[in-house]
Design a protein around this motif. Sequence first.
Motif, mmCIF file in Angstrom:
data_model
loop_
_atom_site.group_PDB
_atom_site.id
_atom_site.type_symbol
_atom_site.label_atom_id
_atom_site.label_comp_id
_atom_site.label_asym_id
_atom_site.label_seq_id
_atom_site.Cartn_x
_atom_site.Cartn_y
_atom_site.Cartn_z
ATOM 1 N N GLY A 1 127.374 14.249 -45.257
ATOM 2 C CA GLY A 1 125.951 14.122 -45.826
ATOM 3 C C GLY A 1 126.081 13.147 -46.901
ATOM 4 N N ARG A 2 126.620 12.013 -46.477
ATOM 5 C CA ARG A 2 126.717 11.110 -47.659
ATOM 6 C C ARG A 2 125.239 10.357 -47.708
ATOM 7 N NH1 ARG A 2 131.828 7.571 -45.950
ATOM 8 N NH2 ARG A 2 132.955 8.721 -44.501
ATOM 9 N N ASN A 3 125.106 9.537 -48.704
ATOM 10 C CA ASN A 3 123.820 8.839 -49.256
ATOM 11 C C ASN A 3 123.558 7.841 -48.106
ATOM 12 O OD1 ASN A 3 121.725 8.290 -50.681
ATOM 13 N ND2 ASN A 3 122.907 7.216 -52.062
ATOM 14 N N ARG A 4 122.055 8.012 -47.402
ATOM 15 C CA ARG A 4 121.800 7.227 -46.642
ATOM 16 C C ARG A 4 122.684 6.680 -45.298
ATOM 17 N NH1 ARG A 4 117.406 4.000 -48.143
ATOM 18 N NH2 ARG A 4 118.022 2.453 -46.780
ATOM 19 N N GLN A 5 123.479 7.723 -45.081
ATOM 20 C CA GLN A 5 124.845 7.630 -44.010
ATOM 21 C C GLN A 5 124.407 6.979 -42.809
ATOM 22 O OE1 GLN A 5 127.281 10.699 -43.999
ATOM 23 N NE2 GLN A 5 128.471 10.096 -42.213
ATOM 24 N N VAL A 6 123.379 7.661 -42.152
ATOM 25 C CA VAL A 6 123.055 6.966 -40.839
ATOM 26 C C VAL A 6 122.474 5.663 -40.828
ATOM 27 C CG1 VAL A 6 121.460 7.369 -38.781
ATOM 28 C CG2 VAL A 6 122.166 9.592 -40.046
ATOM 29 N N ARG A 7 121.629 5.326 -41.683
ATOM 30 C CA ARG A 7 121.173 3.948 -42.181
ATOM 31 C C ARG A 7 122.548 2.832 -42.270
ATOM 32 N NH1 ARG A 7 115.530 4.122 -43.243
ATOM 33 N NH2 ARG A 7 114.796 6.037 -43.395
ATOM 34 N N ARG A 8 123.057 3.583 -42.937
ATOM 35 C CA ARG A 8 124.611 2.547 -43.275
ATOM 36 C C ARG A 8 125.258 2.461 -41.945
ATOM 37 N NH1 ARG A 8 127.856 3.947 -47.798
ATOM 38 N NH2 ARG A 8 127.273 6.083 -47.552
ATOM 39 N N MET A 9 125.397 3.311 -41.263
ATOM 40 C CA MET A 9 126.252 3.365 -40.169
ATOM 41 C C MET A 9 125.582 2.327 -39.053
ATOM 42 S SD MET A 9 127.281 7.395 -39.573
ATOM 43 C CE MET A 9 128.542 7.155 -38.098
ATOM 44 N N MET A 10 124.155 2.611 -38.825
ATOM 45 C CA MET A 10 123.529 1.656 -38.053
ATOM 46 C C MET A 10 123.700 0.129 -38.308
ATOM 47 S SD MET A 10 122.861 3.436 -35.501
ATOM 48 C CE MET A 10 122.670 5.326 -35.187
ATOM 49 N N GLU A 11 123.658 0.129 -39.699
ATOM 50 C CA GLU A 11 123.613 -1.353 -40.329
ATOM 51 C C GLU A 11 124.866 -2.085 -39.992
ATOM 52 O OE1 GLU A 11 122.596 -1.279 -44.589
ATOM 53 O OE2 GLU A 11 120.583 -0.789 -43.759
ATOM 54 N N ALA A 12 125.834 -1.127 -40.276
ATOM 55 C CA ALA A 12 127.366 -1.601 -39.972
ATOM 56 C C ALA A 12 127.544 -2.105 -38.323
ATOM 57 C CB ALA A 12 128.289 -0.500 -40.422
ATOM 58 N N ILE A 13 126.872 -1.385 -37.685
ATOM 59 C CA ILE A 13 127.042 -2.178 -36.110
ATOM 60 C C ILE A 13 125.893 -3.152 -35.731
ATOM 61 C CG2 ILE A 13 128.084 -0.033 -35.168
ATOM 62 C CD1 ILE A 13 125.544 0.851 -33.706
ATOM 63 N N ASN A 14 125.303 -3.543 -36.927
ATOM 64 C CA ASN A 14 124.179 -4.463 -36.661
ATOM 65 C C ASN A 14 122.876 -4.346 -36.122
ATOM 66 O OD1 ASN A 14 125.385 -6.567 -38.403
ATOM 67 N ND2 ASN A 14 126.911 -6.635 -36.570
ATOM 68 N N HIS A 15 122.449 -2.637 -35.906
ATOM 69 C CA HIS A 15 121.391 -2.247 -35.560
ATOM 70 C C HIS A 15 120.670 -1.304 -36.375
ATOM 71 C CE1 HIS A 15 122.002 -3.592 -31.245
ATOM 72 N NE2 HIS A 15 123.312 -3.150 -31.551
ATOM 73 N N PRO A 16 119.687 -2.129 -37.730
ATOM 74 C CA PRO A 16 119.522 -1.365 -38.600
ATOM 75 C C PRO A 16 118.348 -0.484 -38.020
ATOM 76 C CG PRO A 16 118.942 -3.779 -38.803
ATOM 77 C CD PRO A 16 119.684 -3.678 -37.319
ATOM 78 N N VAL A 17 118.073 0.712 -38.970
ATOM 79 C CA VAL A 17 117.390 1.717 -38.540
ATOM 80 C C VAL A 17 115.642 1.111 -38.864
ATOM 81 C CG1 VAL A 17 116.500 3.927 -39.337
ATOM 82 C CG2 VAL A 17 118.734 3.727 -38.816
ATOM 83 N N LEU A 18 115.002 1.576 -38.125
ATOM 84 C CA LEU A 18 113.426 1.249 -38.025
ATOM 85 C C LEU A 18 112.797 2.394 -38.422
ATOM 86 C CD1 LEU A 18 112.956 -1.066 -34.876
ATOM 87 C CD2 LEU A 18 113.282 -1.903 -37.413
ATOM 88 N N HIS A 19 113.360 3.630 -38.088
ATOM 89 C CA HIS A 19 112.720 4.932 -38.265
ATOM 90 C C HIS A 19 113.683 5.963 -37.925
ATOM 91 C CE1 HIS A 19 110.318 8.388 -37.092
ATOM 92 N NE2 HIS A 19 109.695 8.199 -38.142
ATOM 93 N N LEU A 20 113.621 6.989 -38.968
ATOM 94 C CA LEU A 20 114.482 7.825 -38.902
ATOM 95 C C LEU A 20 114.041 9.394 -39.172
ATOM 96 C CD1 LEU A 20 117.682 8.329 -38.540
ATOM 97 C CD2 LEU A 20 118.026 8.203 -41.206
ATOM 98 N N LYS A 21 114.506 10.203 -38.129
ATOM 99 C CA LYS A 21 114.043 11.715 -38.239
ATOM 100 C C LYS A 21 115.152 12.670 -38.099
ATOM 101 C CE LYS A 21 111.054 14.468 -35.184
ATOM 102 N NZ LYS A 21 110.001 14.233 -34.199
ATOM 103 N N ARG A 22 115.203 13.689 -38.824
ATOM 104 C CA ARG A 22 116.450 14.807 -38.669
ATOM 105 C C ARG A 22 115.592 15.981 -38.023
ATOM 106 N NH1 ARG A 22 119.801 16.349 -43.741
ATOM 107 N NH2 ARG A 22 118.011 17.492 -44.497
ATOM 108 N N ILE A 23 116.309 16.197 -36.841
ATOM 109 C CA ILE A 23 115.666 17.179 -36.128
ATOM 110 C C ILE A 23 116.363 18.576 -36.115
ATOM 111 C CG2 ILE A 23 114.733 15.629 -34.504
ATOM 112 C CD1 ILE A 23 116.834 16.221 -32.400
ATOM 113 N N LYS A 24 117.575 18.440 -36.534
ATOM 114 C CA LYS A 24 118.327 19.839 -36.306
ATOM 115 C C LYS A 24 119.485 19.708 -37.807
ATOM 116 C CE LYS A 24 120.192 22.420 -32.993
ATOM 117 N NZ LYS A 24 120.761 22.885 -31.698
ATOM 118 N N ILE A 25 119.275 20.948 -38.223
ATOM 119 C CA ILE A 25 120.611 21.410 -39.077
ATOM 120 C C ILE A 25 121.193 22.448 -38.692
ATOM 121 C CG2 ILE A 25 121.289 21.762 -41.679
ATOM 122 C CD1 ILE A 25 118.701 20.554 -42.495
ATOM 123 N N GLY A 26 122.750 22.433 -38.505
ATOM 124 C CA GLY A 26 123.192 23.636 -37.972
ATOM 125 C C GLY A 26 122.659 24.101 -36.724
ATOM 126 N N ASN A 27 122.183 25.193 -36.522
ATOM 127 C CA ASN A 27 121.480 25.790 -35.336
ATOM 128 C C ASN A 27 119.819 25.971 -35.647
ATOM 129 O OD1 ASN A 27 121.449 28.028 -37.096
ATOM 130 N ND2 ASN A 27 121.840 29.604 -35.477
#
Length: 245
Positions: A186-212
């Motif tokens: 659960g790092r800060n802005r993790q998904v956005r930073r991961m996507m930036e790192a592969i040069n596909h920046p996030v346009l929209h982000l939605k969390r659909i699940k935590i655990g079950n």
Amino acid sequence: MKMRLQKFLAKAGIASRRTSEKLILNGKVKVNGNVITQLGTKVDPEQDIVTVNSKVAKIENRKVYIALYKPKGYITTLADPQGRKKVSDLIKNVKERVYPVGRLDYDTEGLLLLTNDGDFAYTLTHPKHKIKKVYLAKVQGIPSENDLEKLRTGILLSDGITAPAEAFILKTCDHNAIVKITIYEGRNRQVRRMMEAINHPVLHLKRIKIGNLDISNLKVGQYRFLSKREVENFLNHATAKVDKP
Ligand code: URA
């Protein structure tokens, strides 16, 4: 907030208000070590130590667990110097002071849990429990299989290499893709930073699940209480990996 001693005792489950009055008059009740026999005495449940026959009396807060569909444009901190809307503004008619477990960015929508149970929040946010979080990320461009593999194996970010994630393309539209990504940190802005790192920046982000727990029964801005059973199942499911030898 201060309250009359007999009300405090009744709320703490010691006895009815009437019987509590008798306990006070009979000298059985102490506040901060002093016997109190005056019925009107007020106590502060947060500060004062009340004992009855030498046993501490305490008002236990009801534990509440809330699943909220956080809309975009809300912050998850409890106060904001910029005066932006807060997720707590969406939680109406809940007496308990609940706080968000972990965070979602201002521009991220999706499932957010809130509670007044510190142990629950601790379990959820402690990295050793590796709680699964699933996101749908609309990204610029269409990541290649090689890019997705980088997300899966780990990417070097400014705060270290990410733990293995699951990632695949759900669909593509024009020049964008929807990537379903599952992370266990659960790092800060993790998904956005991961996507930036592969040069596909996030346009929209939605969390659909935590655990079950998933968001499917909720509409944007809506929340619901989790039942005791759901909380137990959630914790069993979420912590199973760690408890197993
Ligand atoms: N990752 C992000 O980049 N943002 C969030 O809000 C949650 C996960």
